[in-house]
Design an enzyme around this catalytic site. Structure first.
Site, PDB file in Angstrom:
ATOM      1  N   HIS A 244      -7.302  -7.889   2.070  1.00 46.26           N
ATOM      2  CA  HIS A 244      -6.104  -8.358   2.765  1.00 46.26           C
ATOM      3  C   HIS A 244      -4.888  -7.667   2.151  1.00 46.26           C
ATOM      4  O   HIS A 244      -4.909  -7.267   0.973  1.00 46.26           O
ATOM      5  CB  HIS A 244      -5.963  -9.871   2.625  1.00 46.26           C
ATOM      6  CG  HIS A 244      -6.987 -10.635   3.385  1.00 46.26           C
ATOM      7  ND1 HIS A 244      -6.791 -11.949   3.756  1.00 46.26           N
ATOM      8  CD2 HIS A 244      -8.219 -10.303   3.851  1.00 46.26           C
ATOM      9  CE1 HIS A 244      -7.851 -12.381   4.416  1.00 46.26           C
ATOM     10  NE2 HIS A 244      -8.734 -11.388   4.481  1.00 46.26           N
TER      11      HIS A 244
ATOM     12  N   GLU B 111      -2.047  -8.753   1.077  1.00 45.33           N
ATOM     13  CA  GLU B 111      -1.509  -9.395  -0.125  1.00 45.33           C
ATOM     14  C   GLU B 111      -2.370  -9.097  -1.350  1.00 45.33           C
ATOM     15  O   GLU B 111      -1.853  -8.807  -2.430  1.00 45.33           O
ATOM     16  CB  GLU B 111      -1.405 -10.917   0.075  1.00 45.33           C
ATOM     17  CG  GLU B 111      -0.457 -11.331   1.170  1.00 45.33           C
ATOM     18  CD  GLU B 111      -1.110 -11.461   2.550  1.00 45.33           C
ATOM     19  OE1 GLU B 111      -0.518 -12.116   3.417  1.00 45.33           O
ATOM     20  OE2 GLU B 111      -2.214 -10.906   2.766  1.00 45.33           O
TER      21      GLU B 111
ATOM     22  N   CYS C 128      -3.204 -16.401   3.861  1.00 47.04           N
ATOM     23  CA  CYS C 128      -4.416 -17.180   4.099  1.00 47.04           C
ATOM     24  C   CYS C 128      -4.815 -17.893   2.800  1.00 47.04           C
ATOM     25  O   CYS C 128      -4.246 -17.619   1.734  1.00 47.04           O
ATOM     26  CB  CYS C 128      -5.542 -16.257   4.573  1.00 47.04           C
ATOM     27  SG  CYS C 128      -6.261 -15.257   3.242  1.00 47.04           S
TER      28      CYS C 128
ATOM     29  N   CYS D 232      -5.664 -15.450  -0.127  1.00 49.85           N
ATOM     30  CA  CYS D 232      -4.471 -14.805  -0.677  1.00 49.85           C
ATOM     31  C   CYS D 232      -3.603 -15.812  -1.421  1.00 49.85           C
ATOM     32  O   CYS D 232      -3.020 -15.480  -2.458  1.00 49.85           O
ATOM     33  CB  CYS D 232      -3.688 -14.119   0.445  1.00 49.85           C
ATOM     34  SG  CYS D 232      -4.602 -12.731   1.168  1.00 49.85           S
TER      35      CYS D 232
END
Length: 156
Positions: free
Chosen positions: A53, A55, A83, A86
């Site tokens: 992801h 992040e 999410c 993260c």
């Protein structure tokens, strides 16, 4: 334009440009003292890595650059509310401030619905849809005793 708005806009631009190279619609920037030090788009499909992801990748880049796992002096700017995975990484990294644009409900409307995971986290492991089995083994506890007595540890 304020630094916050400029860096958030940069995260959004990274998200947008990431789509054209096969990444998902997410982007993140990490700053320290108002200066960008890391940034990434979502690369889950590109890297065949469910943890890639935006992040997470930005956190990894910032930690490598700063040579520390402690990013408490940094700010994370992200195109969308993080999410659960993260969010966990943000807490583990020590980041104290997150600025985001879209909400998780905007992501859900485009097929990125994390409500299932948010709901699962609060459940007792025995009630989750993924089966969790705990097998007690004294050797696992010994690893913690070894850590307790290790002189070279750093804080986590």
């Amino acid at each position: 334009m304020s630094d916050d708005k400029r860096l958030l806009r940069e995260a959004i631009e990274i998200a947008s440009s990431g789509i054209t190279v096969g990444g998902g619609p997410f982007g993140a920037v990490i700053s320290k003292e108002g200066r960008k030090i890391a940034g990434s788009n979502n690369r889950v499909v590109l890297n065949t890595d469910p943890t890639a992801h935006a992040e997470i990748l930005a956190i990894r880049e910032a930690a490598l650059l700063l040579k520390t796992h402690d990013l408490s002096g940094c700010v994370l700017y992200t195109s969308c509310e993080p999410c659960p995975m993260c969010l966990g990484a943000i807490y583990w990294a020590g980041i104290k401030r997150v600025i985001y644009a879209s909400e998780r409900y905007d992501a859900a409307a485009s097929g990125f619905d994390d409500d299932f995971i948010y709901n699962e986290i609060s459940l007792d492991p025995s009630k989750r849809q993924v089966t969790f089995v705990r097998l007690d083994d004294h050797m696992a506890k010994e690893v913690f005793r070894k850590w307790d007595n290790y002189d070279g540890k750093t804080s986590y």
